[in-house]
Design an enzyme around this catalytic site. Sequence first.
Site, PDB file in Angstrom:
ATOM      1  N   ARG A 236       0.843  -1.184   0.000  1.00 20.06           N
ATOM      2  CA  ARG A 236       0.000   0.000   0.000  1.00 20.06           C
ATOM      3  C   ARG A 236       0.887   1.246   0.000  1.00 20.06           C
ATOM      4  O   ARG A 236       1.879   1.313   0.718  1.00 20.06           O
ATOM      5  CB  ARG A 236      -0.921   0.029   1.231  1.00 20.06           C
ATOM      6  CG  ARG A 236      -2.104  -0.924   1.142  1.00 20.06           C
ATOM      7  CD  ARG A 236      -3.121  -0.459   0.111  1.00 20.06           C
ATOM      8  NE  ARG A 236      -4.310  -1.298   0.044  1.00 20.06           N
ATOM      9  CZ  ARG A 236      -4.480  -2.280  -0.813  1.00 20.06           C
ATOM     10  NH1 ARG A 236      -3.520  -2.596  -1.679  1.00 20.06           N
ATOM     11  NH2 ARG A 236      -5.607  -2.965  -0.833  1.00 20.06           N
ATOM     12  N   GLU A 265      -3.677   7.168  -6.733  1.00 21.13           N
ATOM     13  CA  GLU A 265      -3.544   6.440  -7.995  1.00 21.13           C
ATOM     14  C   GLU A 265      -4.615   6.891  -8.971  1.00 21.13           C
ATOM     15  O   GLU A 265      -5.780   7.031  -8.571  1.00 21.13           O
ATOM     16  CB  GLU A 265      -3.656   4.930  -7.739  1.00 21.13           C
ATOM     17  CG  GLU A 265      -2.538   4.412  -6.839  1.00 21.13           C
ATOM     18  CD  GLU A 265      -2.648   2.924  -6.523  1.00 21.13           C
ATOM     19  OE1 GLU A 265      -3.634   2.283  -6.962  1.00 21.13           O
ATOM     20  OE2 GLU A 265      -1.759   2.395  -5.839  1.00 21.13           O
ATOM     21  N   HIS A 283       0.209  -0.387 -10.029  1.00 24.81           N
ATOM     22  CA  HIS A 283      -0.557  -1.264  -9.122  1.00 24.81           C
ATOM     23  C   HIS A 283      -0.975  -2.543  -9.858  1.00 24.81           C
ATOM     24  O   HIS A 283      -2.162  -2.883  -9.929  1.00 24.81           O
ATOM     25  CB  HIS A 283      -1.795  -0.540  -8.580  1.00 24.81           C
ATOM     26  CG  HIS A 283      -2.280  -1.129  -7.279  1.00 24.81           C
ATOM     27  ND1 HIS A 283      -2.792  -0.378  -6.249  1.00 24.81           N
ATOM     28  CD2 HIS A 283      -2.318  -2.423  -6.834  1.00 24.81           C
ATOM     29  CE1 HIS A 283      -3.132  -1.159  -5.241  1.00 24.81           C
ATOM     30  NE2 HIS A 283      -2.851  -2.403  -5.567  1.00 24.81           N
TER      31      HIS A 283
END
Length: 317
Positions: A236, A265, A283
């Site tokens: 994270r 993001e 990600h």
Amino acid sequence: MATVLTTSRAFATCYKAQEVLKNAGLDINIITPSKPLQSDELVKLVNNVDAIIAGLDFIDDKVIKAASPMLKIIARNGVGYDRVDLKSASENNVYVTITPGTNSISVCELAFSLMTGLSRKVHLMDSYVREGSWKREPGIELFGKTIGILGTGAIGKNLALRCLAFGMNVIAYDLYPDKELIEKYHVKYVNDPQEIYQVADFISLHLPAVKQTHHMINKQSIDLMKKDVFIINTSRGELIDDDALYEALVTNRIKGAGLDVFTMEPFTDQRFFKLNNVILTPHSGAFTQEATEKTLIMAAKEVVRVLSGEKPLHPVN
């Protein structure tokens, strides 16, 4: 007919997961957003929804109340649930579930590839060849180096096994040490992450984003680290203070970083784009065919259980 809202982009092409829901007689509303949905966006979509199969969307109290009393389950497509308001979900009798183990191999393999890519400067030499240059960059071997793994759940444990196979020394931190790693593989656990910061050549983060881990990688922790350390984060973004990390990278206080997750993001911090000692990925740790299918099928099965009046197998509230 009960309705399931899916906000995971991959669900649109995961026909096996769709079949799980269709065979249970459920109606599917498939949304394919270009990025995780914010609370205000979700509020407009959850009216008369019985279940949500969620990606990395922000599901707060407003969303849950807007969906009540129809909503029965929020099935996370993955293992993180820090973006879901568990308190509100519990108060409104909504299960929140995760899909443990389904993406652990994929995420750990990306973490490992970030390690090897940085250690051999693959990203730099690739750009040189494309530019018509034959310049080589000196790298380092992983063999004999020490990796500190913060968090030894399924992902961290799988990474540890791969690092051991490469002849690395593995030390770890976790509130609940893995018995097999200790007894069978002789992994050393430490009581404080600071012990890892001081000796590790690589540090890989595999902890949830909670109050205790927020910005655990900061100026103070970086000051304890070796100057040739590499930091890997596939967990994270909130675990790292971006300003402190940037300063360490730009001044060569640390050797490099491999980042797959970010606080915001898509990641748009232009400062990092100019650095040649960092590898950035969007990600994508769990974004493999195998992990995507396993994860979405498990999430779909949790939805079917709950909407059939059964208890889920992997609730977190």
